[in-house]
Design a protein around this motif. Structure first.
Motif, PDB file in Angstrom:
ATOM      1  N   GLN A   1      45.571  35.170   2.347  1.00 38.98           N
ATOM      2  CA  GLN A   1      44.442  35.599   3.183  1.00 38.98           C
ATOM      3  C   GLN A   1      43.320  36.125   2.304  1.00 38.98           C
ATOM      4  O   GLN A   1      42.144  35.882   2.553  1.00 38.98           O
ATOM      5  N   VAL A   2      43.706  36.855   1.273  1.00 37.71           N
ATOM      6  CA  VAL A   2      42.699  37.352   0.330  1.00 37.71           C
ATOM      7  C   VAL A   2      41.944  36.178  -0.282  1.00 37.71           C
ATOM      8  O   VAL A   2      40.713  36.157  -0.354  1.00 37.71           O
ATOM      9  N   LEU A   3      42.719  35.185  -0.692  1.00 40.11           N
ATOM     10  CA  LEU A   3      42.121  34.011  -1.343  1.00 40.11           C
ATOM     11  C   LEU A   3      41.167  33.294  -0.390  1.00 40.11           C
ATOM     12  O   LEU A   3      40.036  32.969  -0.750  1.00 40.11           O
ATOM     13  N   LEU A   4      41.639  33.080   0.830  1.00 44.59           N
ATOM     14  CA  LEU A   4      40.827  32.361   1.811  1.00 44.59           C
ATOM     15  C   LEU A   4      39.550  33.137   2.143  1.00 44.59           C
ATOM     16  O   LEU A   4      38.443  32.579   2.164  1.00 44.59           O
ATOM     17  N   CYS A   5      39.719  34.434   2.386  1.00 42.77           N
ATOM     18  CA  CYS A   5      38.549  35.257   2.733  1.00 42.77           C
ATOM     19  C   CYS A   5      37.564  35.293   1.574  1.00 42.77           C
ATOM     20  O   CYS A   5      36.345  35.222   1.779  1.00 42.77           O
ATOM     21  N   THR A   6      38.094  35.405   0.360  1.00 42.41           N
ATOM     22  CA  THR A   6      37.193  35.476  -0.794  1.00 42.41           C
ATOM     23  C   THR A   6      36.417  34.185  -0.937  1.00 42.41           C
ATOM     24  O   THR A   6      35.214  34.202  -1.209  1.00 42.41           O
ATOM     25  N   VAL A   7      37.111  33.080  -0.766  1.00 42.87           N
ATOM     26  CA  VAL A   7      36.428  31.788  -0.902  1.00 42.87           C
ATOM     27  C   VAL A   7      35.310  31.675   0.138  1.00 42.87           C
ATOM     28  O   VAL A   7      34.190  31.267  -0.170  1.00 42.87           O
ATOM     29  N   LEU A   8      35.607  32.107   1.367  1.00 38.38           N
ATOM     30  CA  LEU A   8      34.593  32.049   2.427  1.00 38.38           C
ATOM     31  C   LEU A   8      33.401  32.942   2.084  1.00 38.38           C
ATOM     32  O   LEU A   8      32.247  32.540   2.217  1.00 38.38           O
TER      33      LEU A   8
END
Lengths: 679, 323
Positions: A188-195
């Motif tokens: 989730q961290v990865l996804l949110c950061t990418v967004l």
């Protein structure tokens, strides 16, 4: 681009090495003072959370520093021209800078982390060090650093006129990193950061192309930059309001449904939801209010103060996996014992760790204990499912089975076996009159098992009940149970409703009745428009409807929201509401007039701002230019300096006055000059 | 192919409410050496930056090598060499590294030109660019600008701050690159002797307004100075078209006139001077007269004409009262 990357690495590499070295020194002293002695002995696993916090701070500082030192020295007029005037697009040049910056960031964090690994493993002799968590710690630092890097690039490039407004993008970065850190899962961290990074990179790239001049940017860049700055401004505003709220002698309500944190309890058939009311003028204590419901009679009982005493709740079946920053959830240790055990979520086994010699001495898997030197190579020493709960260390509940663990943690007994096509969504151990029971939630049914693993009842779930985000079970006695299915639905932007259904079932699983409990709306009517206005202001990651990404961060966010729209003082709410409406609509009017829009368009944008808040303002600013104005020589009214023709009197700008001294060769004359120039 | 490498149409730029370039219509012929002149703050650098797409014009448009200056593609930039007035280089790079760094961006990079200019300025390839003198740095910048063999070379005050020797070296290098007939050089400068030496055309910008744009010879021809001697008191001047400056001394008026023609001569002769002669002007004199304070000036307070707004007393020297 290679040359650009090389140039940036050469130019700023020294700073990166210096930052890495400083952080190594910091690591050295940090590990010795913070982790080397009592903390490690008391709870060595806590070191990972500390390491991740350290890396987030390091990444933020390093990223911000790199973003600034890569841009600021280039901003001198000639240097900027020297940088940009070459046969490469501005995007390529920006990409070269950004890639070099991120590479340096990775280098800084990797150097310090490698040094930290060396310290922990060989200096402090902690065998507990795991490469997976090392990778997580490095990654989280890099992600935080990347967010701050691009924010710093924006801050450096943007010619801010208002003092301090350059920092808005950094405030956004700070908020993003805090929210990311609180996410339970690394993915989730990865996804949110990418967004978030997509927006930040677009904004930074647009700033680079236009040297920070908003009106020169493309629409996408304007929207990205506008959103970034608005998010920063909103968060800053929230901070100010939160600070001011704390000074006002009134409480604000932070609402959350905290029931899964309560101890298992049975014997009553109340369901309660808790509202924490904070009032600093009342003994500086937190007070809990609760609405309790008699599930049997389907009525609201009363408002109880300090109802934590009532304990009228079983655990709800929310899956609470350990957060990515926690090494493992199952920890068992006696104070006098020098061996403690924990569940390693990566290795999927219980690890036994000796504090005396700081070494792993063995593992427990589904088939029992293995000495560290005699681990079967076929993987049979590992649990196969995901750990759902541990019930205080006595039971390990996985998605495929439930195990009983003895007091030492070395004897493992398989209690309940799942089916391959129906994995457990959650397993909740409860006490029914001192007798251990397990509520097992599957995708199509809820089942109850006894302490021997015997299935006592099975209740099939209806289609709506399957969608429940929260499932609770209250056992009145062995023959009477209430099942509760809760789902938060959104009725208006920012307004949420708890959709609550109940089923009364017998001891054999027969459903006697189904009914609903009305928990009402989360907000009162008065704050709905106010909430709508701010619905667009808040950065999407802060919205509590992001539970698609994270099912658990809404608790935190509700507290933030509570500052705004759950103010108990209606007068304050109304005043704020009116002020906010006036401010938004006036801003829209001023912006629209400034952009020289027609009256009808001005009214349209005012209406849109009233409806959609700051999102509409961003759209207005992004879609229309922001030109300067001068008085028209003819009609004396203000006219846009970019337009050739006055919108009022339709006169073009006057050409420079001629006095007969002009020497313009006929070949160089334009049509306009030909009439008045000398040849 | 157009005859002009640069064409601007009503190019205008405001900084805040101040207009720094006002409705500029400029054409730079292909293959010319074009001197872009003007006082400090006249808008020369802003114009150049607008031409290169580094600053957005408030109004108007410009094309450079046929491309809209606000959307110059990399291929067009490859054909345009630009030397900014600060002679900027990355100080931490060596001379050789500067060349290699710059060459990596260009498909056509003539190393022999780079080497030639570097040798011309006696630069050590291992020397750090930051340690070079101002003249050497200018040479290095020129080498980097010229090595891609650009079709159009834009030099923004390239001789600024250079000593005469370095200036001459720079000039020689510029002449060296113009051996190709289709190469155009646009350069801004305050050093009019250098402009006079190399320029084919000049454009003069004054407070953001284009005052002159013509061949150099034409500029020289059009700006002329005359000395008129009178017996006794000098007469009041009639309205002379194109009058730039008038210096009034004892029994003499010196006039600088732009666009001098038969009507101007008729007006001057109507003053009935006892002597009427033309004073030869260098480009520098012509330029200073052209861009200097307009109107009449007097060396004698007691004979000052009654035109206070156009009058400026320069010195209080009464030659007749001198011993």
């Amino acid at each position: 681009m290679k040359a650009m990357i090389w140039k940036e690495l050469r130019e700023c590499g020294t700073w990166a090495v210096l930052a890495g070295a400083v952080w190594c020194i910091f690591n050295y002293f940090g590990y010795h003072t913070m982790f080397s002695t009592e903390d490690v002995i008391r709870d060595p696993l806590r070191i990972w959370e500390g390491k991740i916090i350290l890396n987030v701070v390091l990444g933020a500082v390093a990223g911000g520093m790199l973003g600034v030192i890569q841009i600021l020295p280039e901003l001198r007029r000639d240097q900027w021209a020297f940088l940009l005037h070459r046969p490469a697009s501005a995007t390529t040049l920006f990409a070269g800078k950004a890639i070099a910056g991120i590479l340096m960031l990775i280098a800084i964090i990797s150097i310090s982390e490698a040094f930290g690994y060396y310290l922990l493993r060989f200096h402090l002799k902690l065998e507990i060090v795991s490469f997976w968590y090392l990778a997580v710690a490095v990654s989280i630092g890099i992600l935080a650093g990347a967010v701050f890097y691009f924010s710093a690039v924006i801050a450096a490039l943007r010619p801010a006129k208002v003092f301090g407004s350059r920092l808005l993008s950094l405030i956004t970065a700070l908020a993003i990193v805090v929210v990311l850190f609180l996410q339970p899962s690394f993915w989730q961290v990865l996804l949110c950061t990418v967004l978030c990074l997509i927006g930040l990179v677009l904004a930074a790239q647009s700033c680079f192309e236009a040297k920070g001049e908003y009106r020169r940017m493309k629409t996408v860049g304007r929207v990205a930059l506008g959103s970034t700055l608005l998010a920063g401004g909103s968060i800053f505003g929230m901070g100010v309001i939160a600070f001011l709220s704390a000074l006002v002698p009134r409480g604000f309500v932070a609402t959350y449904f905290d029931s899964h944190n309560l101890e298992p309890y049975s014997g009553s058939y109340y369901r309660s939801d808790y509202y924490n009311l904070y009032d600093q003028f009342m003994d500086s204590q937190y007070y809990s209010y609760s609405v309790a419901y008699d599930l049997g009679r389907n009525v609201s009982m009363q408002m109880l103060k300090n109802t934590r005493e009532v304990r009228a709740e079983t655990r709800t079946a929310v899956v609470t996996k350990p957060a990515y920053r926690q090494y493992g959830r199952y920890i068992k240790r006696k104070e006098e014992d020098d061996i403690f055990s924990y569940y390693d979520t990566v290795g999927k086994r219980i690890v036994f760790y000796s504090m005396e010699n700081r070494r792993i001495i063995g593992y427990s898997g589904p088939n029992g204990y293995y000495d560290v030197n005699h681990i079967p190579a076929d993987g049979s020493a590992q649990f196969s499912g995901e750990l759902l709960s541990d019930a205080g260390g006595n039971y390990l509940c996985f998605t495929d089975a439930v195990f009983q663990v003895d007091s030492s943690g070395r004897q493992i007994k398989r209690l309940i076996d799942g089916e391959a096509d129906q994995p457990f969504q959650n397993v909740v151990p409860v006490n029914v009159g001192k007798i251990q029971r397990f509520w097992v939630v599957k995708s199509n049914a809820i089942e109850q098992y006894d302490a021997e693993g015997k299935r006592l009842l099975s209740v099939p779930l209806g289609p709506e009940e399957r969608d429940g985000q929260y499932i609770g079970a209250v056992s009145v006695d062995a023959d009477k149970h209430f099942l509760w299915f809760g789902r938060i639905t959104k009725t208006w932007p920012g307004v949420h409703h708890l959709d609550s259904k109940c089923a009364e079932v017998t001891g054999t699983g027969k459903v006697l009745s189904r009914f609903e409990i009305d928990f009402g709306e989360q907000e009162g009517d008065i704050v709905v428009p106010f909430n709508m206005m701010f619905a667009g202001v808040v950065w999407p990651m802060l919205r509590n409807d992001t539970h698609l990404l994270s099912q658990q961060n809404w608790v935190v966010i509700d507290q933030l929201y509570g500052v705004f729209y759950r103010a108990s003082d209606i007068v304050v709410s109304i005043n704020t509401l009116i002020a906010a409406i006036c401010l938004s609509v006036m801003s829209a009017w001023l912006f629209a007039r400034r952009a020289r829009l027609k009256l009808s368009l001005c009214c349209l944008w005012m209406g849109l701002t009233l409806l959609f808040g700051a999102v509409a303002l961003i759209g207005l600013l992004a879609l229309y230019p922001w030109p300067g104005h001068l008085a028209c020589g003819q009609c004396k009214k203000l006219r846009d300096i970019e337009n050739e023709e006055c919108p009022h009197c339709h006169v073009p700008w006057p050409r420079p006055q001629r006095d007969g001294t002009e020497i313009i060769s006929r070949d160089f004359q334009s049509h306009a000059l030909a009439s008045g120039g000398q040849e | 192919m157009s005859d002009y490498v640069i064409e601007t149409h009503g190019l205008t730029r405001y900084y805040g409410g101040k207009c720094v370039v006002d409705t500029l219509d400029l054409k730079v012929p292909r293959g010319s050496i074009f001197g872009f002149l003007g006082r400090n703050g006249a808008g020369k650098s802003t114009t150049i930056r607008m031409l290169l797409g580094l600053v957005e014009p408030t109004r108007g448009s410009a094309t450079i090598l046929g491309h809209d200056c606000q959307n110059l593609p990399p291929v067009a930039r490859e054909r345009i060499g630009y030397l900014a007035e600060g002679h900027h280089v990355y100080g931490w790079m060596t001379v050789g590294e500067c060349g290699r760094f710059q060459s990596s961006f260009y498909k056509h990079w003539n190393q022999s030109i780079f080497d030639g200019v570097v040798d011309h300025f006696n630069l050590d390839r291992k020397a750090k660019a930051g340690d070079l003198s101002r003249g050497q740095r200018a040479g290095l910048c020129l080498a980097m600008t010229m090595a891609p063999e650009p079709e159009l070379l834009i030099l923004d005050d390239p001789a600024l701050g250079l000593d005469p020797v370095a200036r001459r070296s720079l000039l020689q290098s510029m002449i060296y690159v113009t051996r190709r007939s289709d190469r155009t050089i646009l350069f801004s400068s305050h050093l009019l002797a250098e402009v006079e030496r190399v320029a084919d055309y000049v454009a003069v910008l004054d407070y953001g307004v284009l005052r002159a744009s013509c061949p150099l010879e034409m500029f020289r021809e059009r700006v002329r100075q005359f000395s008129l001697r009178f017996d006794g008191v000098t007469p009041q001047l009639p309205g002379i078209p194109g009058l730039l400056q008038a210096f009034r001394a004892a029994g003499e008026i010196s006039l600088t006139i732009a666009n001098y023609d038969a009507r101007s001569e008729e007006l001057l002769r109507s003053l009935q001077p006892v002597a009427f002669e033309e004073v030869p002007l260098s480009l520098e004199d012509a330029f200073i007269s052209y861009l200097g304070e307009r109107g009449e000036k007097s060396f004698f307070l007691d004979q000052a004409p009654e035109k206070p707004e156009a009058l400026e007393t320069v010195a209080v020297v009464d030659e007749e009262k001198l011993p």
